[in-house]
Design an enzyme around this catalytic site. Sequence first.
Site, short mmCIF file in Angstrom:
data_model
loop_
_atom_site.label_atom_id
_atom_site.label_comp_id
_atom_site.label_asym_id
_atom_site.label_seq_id
_atom_site.Cartn_x
_atom_site.Cartn_y
_atom_site.Cartn_z
N GLU A 245 -3.75 -1.08 8.12
CA GLU A 245 -3.73 -0.03 7.11
C GLU A 245 -4.79 0.98 7.52
O GLU A 245 -5.98 0.67 7.54
CB GLU A 245 -4.05 -0.61 5.73
N CYS A 282 -8.43 3.56 -0.91
CA CYS A 282 -7.39 3.93 0.04
C CYS A 282 -6.22 4.63 -0.65
O CYS A 282 -5.41 5.29 0.01
CB CYS A 282 -6.90 2.71 0.80
#
Length: 508
Positions: A245, A282
């Site tokens: 990620e 995020c």
Amino acid sequence: MAAEPVWSVDPRTGKPRERVAVEATTEDVDRSVRAAHEVRESLADRTGRAAFLRTAADLLDGARERIVATADAETALGPVRLTGELARTTAQLRAFAEVVEEGSFLDIRIDLPDPGATPPRPDMRRWKIPLGVVAVYAASNFPLAFSVPGGDTASALAAGCPVVIKAHPDHPATSELCAGLLRGAAAKAGLPEDVVVLVHGFDAGVELVRHPLVAAAGFTGSVRGGRALFDAAAARPAPIPFHGELGSLNPVVLTPTAVEERAEEIGAGLAGSMTLGAGQFCTKPGFVLAPSGEAGDRFLDALAAGVAATGPAVLLDHRMREAFVAGVAARAALTGVRTPVTPGAGDAHTVGAGVLTVDAARLTGREGGSEGGSGDHHLLLEECFGPVTVVARYDSRAQVTEVLAGLPGNLTATLHIADAADDEDAAPFLAALTPLAGRVLVNGWPTGVAVAAAQHHGGPYPATTSTSTSVGATAIERWLRPVTYQSAPARLLPPELRDGNPLGLPRR
């Protein structure tokens, strides 16, 4: 040469707190991976795995005060946020224990023989088995939920894979504490402690992904760091899956009717979401398409008021602070960019949140020529880690579609529509957002990732390097591979695949 020390640093002052460990050498990494590899068969029993995961959750909960205090001293995220993150982390471990016991993750499929089929079909029995040792790279911004005891670790252990975790340098003491608790939980559950191993150091992270006994890797971090590890994983003589990620802009689109209906509510909600955790999520909404006009002005005023009311924030480390200050300065200096609330440095250790605005036409290359067009404004379409968001003011549906077509992949995309059923922009905008992200929200905010069976925390590159999720029950699938036994005698089959379903597992 002596191994370099690993220090715990207070981000509120920039001063070292304590020496925690030493960086792992190549030999240390080799020993760690081999130790984990040697005990992989101890995780074969699903009952033992589930007990281990629950015991780990109990031990982490029991050490709550110490964990929160240590993590706060290293990250400045605050006791409230960290207490919630720990609760999420232990709930995730218990949820994976239930996944292990329920058994559908094995994806058992049995086709009985049919000699009369064309062509004839043999007896075939398919299930999924663990890959082997998994390398886990801890995240800076989630010292618990995406680090040592976090989702990658929990899902890999649930799959039956030992883990070697590379600690993040921003929270080494928290990493050591949590790793010790996980290893203690393994021993308490009757498993070898080396089903969980911790290493420190940048070089250790590179050596880990290259080690021939590492079968897969999970990473949460920057595009630059993640891409380097992804390339290393692909360049091995035997490439391995790398589930990274890396970065996400998390676009938000506001329809004109939504803004007319509740401009102030949307502005206040966005301010809370983009400054949550000092903008270090995020899933922070970092780019917003809002309509021009009076209603759009009211939205922007409410957003600016909410952001301006946010106090100075301490970021996770001083390197991130410097990157944020430089990043917002470069964006604010672009032609046509305005700053309703100017982001940037606070005192020597803090930053101030801010809002940047620009006409959407500048992001399509239709305004400003070679010096003011989209080529100079690409920075506005890249993630800036910290408490800032960019609001692009649009004049037409076509302009929204054109800007969205130029965005990279994202973890999330959000659409705000009117409550009334006659919002004609709702369907086209939702269709334009869907290809951009793994999770698409309507009338909500993306900073909040529920641990649930239907969750998907991933998205097109650079959000992630694969199509998998790192949150939710299906995160376990990353660490498994399918195997089919064809025409195998019953005595040789694992119990999970035998006639009569002796273990009572879900099967097709």
